[in-house]
Design an enzyme around this catalytic site. Structure first.
Site, PDB file in Angstrom:
ATOM      1  N   GLY A 117      -1.847   6.068   8.749  1.00 15.52           N
ATOM      2  CA  GLY A 117      -2.021   5.484   7.431  1.00 15.52           C
ATOM      3  C   GLY A 117      -1.239   4.189   7.347  1.00 15.52           C
ATOM      4  O   GLY A 117      -1.082   3.481   8.340  1.00 15.52           O
ATOM      5  N   CYS A 118      -0.727   3.893   6.189  1.00 12.62           N
ATOM      6  CA  CYS A 118       0.020   2.658   5.950  1.00 12.62           C
ATOM      7  C   CYS A 118       1.144   2.481   6.972  1.00 12.62           C
ATOM      8  O   CYS A 118       2.040   3.313   7.059  1.00 12.62           O
ATOM      9  CB  CYS A 118       0.604   2.692   4.544  1.00 12.62           C
ATOM     10  SG  CYS A 118       1.702   1.331   4.171  1.00 12.62           S
ATOM     11  N   PHE A 119       1.093   1.389   7.737  1.00 15.46           N
ATOM     12  CA  PHE A 119       2.120   1.215   8.767  1.00 15.46           C
ATOM     13  C   PHE A 119       3.490   0.947   8.178  1.00 15.46           C
ATOM     14  O   PHE A 119       4.505   1.190   8.824  1.00 15.46           O
ATOM     15  CB  PHE A 119       1.734   0.196   9.831  1.00 15.46           C
ATOM     16  CG  PHE A 119       1.295  -1.177   9.380  1.00 15.46           C
ATOM     17  CD1 PHE A 119       1.741  -1.782   8.227  1.00 15.46           C
ATOM     18  CD2 PHE A 119       0.402  -1.874  10.171  1.00 15.46           C
ATOM     19  CE1 PHE A 119       1.323  -3.053   7.853  1.00 15.46           C
ATOM     20  CE2 PHE A 119      -0.020  -3.154   9.815  1.00 15.46           C
ATOM     21  CZ  PHE A 119       0.448  -3.747   8.654  1.00 15.46           C
TER      22      PHE A 119
END
Length: 178
Positions: free
Chosen positions: A14-16
């Site tokens: 998901g969101c890094f």
């Protein structure tokens, strides 16, 4: 002799922004880079990847010393950062660019990733199937500088992302010892 080897692991979760901090300060972790992998566009930008049109996923590339922090421990920590049952993204971040995947660099990493996935599925921790994919490593493109070490550069915004996304609640609910 410990401390001389370097290997790489690549995880999409998901969101890094949310995937760097859990790995970043552990002994044996040399470097964690936010970036993009798995797609068909060379040198993509954040905006291109965010659009979902590149085939890339946001990911982290971890350079580590396997004698100090073995790949098996990286996998264990990785599973505890994601919802491995969600094929449509992670938490509030939806779309193919936010899917989960383990990108292996060699046969050993592949075997260990598959073994850890089977063990998680057999544990009964989740009612739904484990859908995180295990894929061969592809070209990894580092993200723009403003995305590197985001949790350090923007601690308040990072804390807000963790809270608002639902990631923090999910991790506490599913991974905290009871």
């Amino acid at each position: 002799m410990k401390g001389k080897q370097r290997e790489q692991a690549v995880f999409a979760g998901g969101c890094f922004w949310c995937m760097v901090k859990p790995f970043d300060t552990l002994p044996g972790i040399i470097k964690v880079v936010s970036g993009y992998t798995g797609g068909h566009v060379a040198d993509p930008t954040y905006e291109q990847v965010k659009s979902g049109a590149t085939g890339h996923m946001e990911a982290v590339q971890i350079t580590y010393d396997p004698d100090v922090f073995p790949y098996e421990k990286l996998l264990e920590l990785y599973w505890r950062q994601i919802d491995p049952t969600d094929a449509g993204g992670q938490f509030i971040d939806r779309g193919s660019n936010y899917r989960t995947a383990i990108f292996y660099h060699n046969a050993r990493q592949k075997a260990l990733a598959e073994q850890s996935k089977r063990a998680l599925a057999a544990s009964g921790k989740f009612r739904k199937p484990i859908v995180t994919r295990i894929l061969p490593a592809a070209t990894f493109y580092p993200a723009e500088e403003e995305h590197q070490q985001f949790y350090r550069k923007n601690p308040e915004r990072y804390a807000g992302e963790i809270a608002e996304s639902g990631r923090g609640v999910f991790i506490r609910k599913n991974w905290q010892k009871k």
